[in-house]
Write an enzyme that holds these catalytic residues in place. Structure first.
Site, PDB file in Angstrom:
ATOM      1  N   ASP B  71       0.840  -1.193   0.000  1.00 15.03           N
ATOM      2  CA  ASP B  71       0.000   0.000   0.000  1.00 15.03           C
ATOM      3  C   ASP B  71       0.877   1.246   0.000  1.00 15.03           C
ATOM      4  OD1 ASP B  71      -2.494  -1.394   2.262  1.00 15.03           O
ATOM      5  OD2 ASP B  71      -2.503  -1.237   0.080  1.00 15.03           O
ATOM      6  N   CYS B  96      27.016  -0.489  -6.745  1.00 13.18           N
ATOM      7  CA  CYS B  96      27.100  -0.530  -5.281  1.00 13.18           C
ATOM      8  C   CYS B  96      27.333  -1.970  -4.846  1.00 13.18           C
ATOM      9  CB  CYS B  96      25.801  -0.043  -4.634  1.00 13.18           C
ATOM     10  SG  CYS B  96      25.126   1.476  -5.295  1.00 13.18           S
ATOM     11  N   HIS B 100      29.340  -3.756  -1.766  1.00 15.69           N
ATOM     12  CA  HIS B 100      28.386  -4.043  -0.687  1.00 15.69           C
ATOM     13  C   HIS B 100      27.474  -5.153  -1.171  1.00 15.69           C
ATOM     14  CE1 HIS B 100      29.637  -0.257   1.128  1.00 15.69           C
ATOM     15  NE2 HIS B 100      29.399   0.360  -0.003  1.00 15.69           N
ATOM     16  N   CYS B 198       6.398  26.042  16.088  1.00 17.26           N
ATOM     17  CA  CYS B 198       5.370  25.107  15.618  1.00 17.26           C
ATOM     18  C   CYS B 198       5.526  23.744  16.267  1.00 17.26           C
ATOM     19  CB  CYS B 198       5.441  24.946  14.100  1.00 17.26           C
ATOM     20  SG  CYS B 198       4.719  26.297  13.196  1.00 17.26           S
ATOM     21  N   CYS B 240      10.436  24.092   4.815  1.00 15.97           N
ATOM     22  CA  CYS B 240       9.952  24.743   6.031  1.00 15.97           C
ATOM     23  C   CYS B 240      10.463  26.177   6.088  1.00 15.97           C
ATOM     24  CB  CYS B 240      10.429  23.996   7.280  1.00 15.97           C
ATOM     25  SG  CYS B 240       9.273  22.742   7.874  1.00 15.97           S
TER      26      CYS B 240
END
Lengths: 138, 279, 109
Positions: B71, B96, B100, B198, B240
């Site tokens: 979902d 990668c 790894h 906030c 922000c």
């Protein structure tokens, strides 16, 4: 005394309420249903819809529809610039005549689902979904 | 669990004596595994008793999106990052995966980032990724908050999902932590507000139509319904600051790294939820 | 071919004959609605996935006509009946003519 989130918004008064976009009704719910049925009456039973009362973000609103025995279900958003959203056609391999998806709603409006049943009759349901905008998160 | 809190007003907001958080009775489970979404605040927090995951503040429908990995819309981007992990990129002909074995080797990393490395520098996961790319793969840097980076740090962060956030704030980290704390409480911009106005003073309140969270970052990178993609920590800090009409610091800057360290430490004790779903 | 389009489907690996299963499908796609404008004020043309189909062993389960009001990264959850072992075939059709697909086998429990 505990205050629910919705009561909190009512107490917040104008500031919170003004955050709801106005009710858009460019096309009436009934006209839209008739558009799918070709003028035939749509029964109100036999179809259900799950939609949030208040959508957290109009970009992604989860909607579920269910009409046992339906051949197809059409979703419409009465207040969107184009009311059509999607038509779900169910085949013999379907386990139920139900589906869940996520839709875009441009403002507070009625979301409508119209099911075409196997015998050619129709069923329809509609629910108002409030769409909020703005706050610091944008 | 009912939350009762008397909140002081800043900016003339109406004081709401008792605030019930949306879904405060809901339990977060992800793929049916239970997750803790509120714990006692870490000792260094003076003004907050309980810390809450951002999940708690969202509507029931949004909360549901995070509870199953099929979902959760973030996972198409995680899948793309897995492909990227296994794809050769750069002049050294490596992926990668060449060094790894699998993303699973990163289990535990996200839970303690950002951290000070042996050279005394505060490092973040995007920097580790770009260092590997430029120095060991001969590949180009990825943009800090671009889709490729957000997906990769989402994949790396996912390996720590369910682990407890545990970011060091003392020793070599302490000066950057203090700097981050100062930034958190500093008012900026045309609206002259600080993060704390906030997220510490008014979490649980509505700011117009937004239900304010504590601004915890334990779920980042997060899939936001608003832009239907993964959002990074510095990307959100930047957003922000723009909302406050301040000139944002740059992603990857010392200021944002220090702020990331401080904000991460405010969630010490919560669980990593990467990749989370938020509004 | 739109960039970075990747499907993701949840299908059980096994089922009993006649069992009903719930499927979940997601695909990464911007679903450009055709209503947005770029920074110069020009309308960005519509570019969406306009149809999704699911069939099991060739038998139609679901066929969705999609319009721009379907959210970015289209998601569908629905039920299918598994009469016997076989394979699901999921297809997404893009406005630009591309077809994205994925297949998942289901064995008898």
């Amino acid at each position: 005394m505990e205050v629910t989130r919705r009561e909190t918004m009512a107490i917040g008064g104008a500031a919170a309420l003004s955050a709801f976009l106005p009710n858009v009704s460019l096309a009436s719910t009934n006209d839209l249903i008739m558009g799918v049925t070709g003028g035939a009456e749509a029964a109100s039973g036999g179809i259900s819809m799950t939609a949030p009362e208040i959508a957290e973000n109009g970009n992604t609103v989860p909607i579920s529809i269910d009409a046992p025995g339906a051949v197809a279900i059409t979703i419409l958003a009465a207040g969107n610039p184009n009311p059509g959203v999607a038509t779900f056609n169910f085949g013999g391999g379907a386990g139920s005549q139900s589906a869940t998806t996520r839709i875009r709603l441009g403002g507070t409006q009625d979301v409508i689902a119209v099911a075409q049943m196997a015998d050619g009759s129709y069923a329809a349901i509609s629910q108002t979904v409030k769409v909020t905008i703005g706050g610091c998160g944008g | 669990m009912k939350l009762t809190k008397i909140l002081p007003t800043i900016m003339g907001l109406v004081a709401i004596p008792f605030v019930a958080l949306a879904g405060e009775d809901s339990q977060l489970t992800i793929n049916e595994e239970p997750f803790v979404t509120s714990v006692a605040a870490p000792a260094h927090l003076e003004n907050v008793d309980t810390i809450f995951s951002g999940w708690v503040f969202r509507t029931d429908e949004t909360q549901a999106l995070q509870m199953d990995d099929f979902d959760n819309p973030a996972f198409v981007f995680i899948d793309q990052a897995i492909d990227s992990f296994n794809t050769v990129d750069g002049s050294s002909g490596k992926a990668c995966a060449s060094c790894h074995e699998s993303p699973e080797v990163f289990k535990g990393l996200r839970a303690s980032m950002p951290r000070v490395n042996s050279s005394g520098d505060l490092e973040t996961i995007p920097e580790l990724v770009n260092n590997c790319r430029t120095e060991r793969m001969g590949a180009e840097k990825w943009k800090w908050s671009g889709g490729k980076m957000a997906g990769m740090i989402g994949l790396i962060g996912l390996q720590s999902r369910g682990m407890t956030v545990d970011v060091a704030i003392d020793g070599p980290a302490s000066s950057m932590w203090e700097k981050g704390k100062e930034l958190y409480y500093q008012r900026v911009g045309q609206l002259d507000m600080s993060c704390s106005n906030c997220h510490e003073d008014n979490y649980g309140n509505m700011i117009r139509a937004d239900h304010l969270s504590q601004g915890q970052i334990n779920g980042f990178p997060t899939y936001r319904l608003k832009n239907a993609k993964l959002n990074t920590i510095h990307g959100r800090f930047k957003g922000c600051m723009k909302n406050i009409r301040a000139t944002p610091f740059k992603e990857g800057s010392d200021e944002f790294k220090a702020l990331e360290l401080y904000v991460a430490s405010r969630s010490n004790g919560l669980m990593i939820e990467t990749p989370s779903v938020r509004n | 071919m739109a960039k970075g389009v990747k499907p993701r489907v949840k299908v059980p690996k096994t089922a009993s004959a006649g069992e009903m299963v719930t499927l979940k499908t997601l695909i990464s796609h911007k679903m450009e609605s055709g209503r947005r404008k770029d920074s110069d004020g020009n309308t960005i043309p519509r570019s969406i996935i306009n149809r999704f189909t699911c069939a099991f062993n060739g038998k139609m389960v679901l066929d969705v006509e999609m319009l721009p009001a379907i959210s970015t990264n289209p998601y569908f959850q629905f039920d299918a009946v598994i009469p016997e072992a076989g394979e699901f075939h999921f297809t997404w059709y893009d406005d630009d003519g591309s077809v994205y697909e994925t297949k998942k086998k289901v064995a008898m429990a």
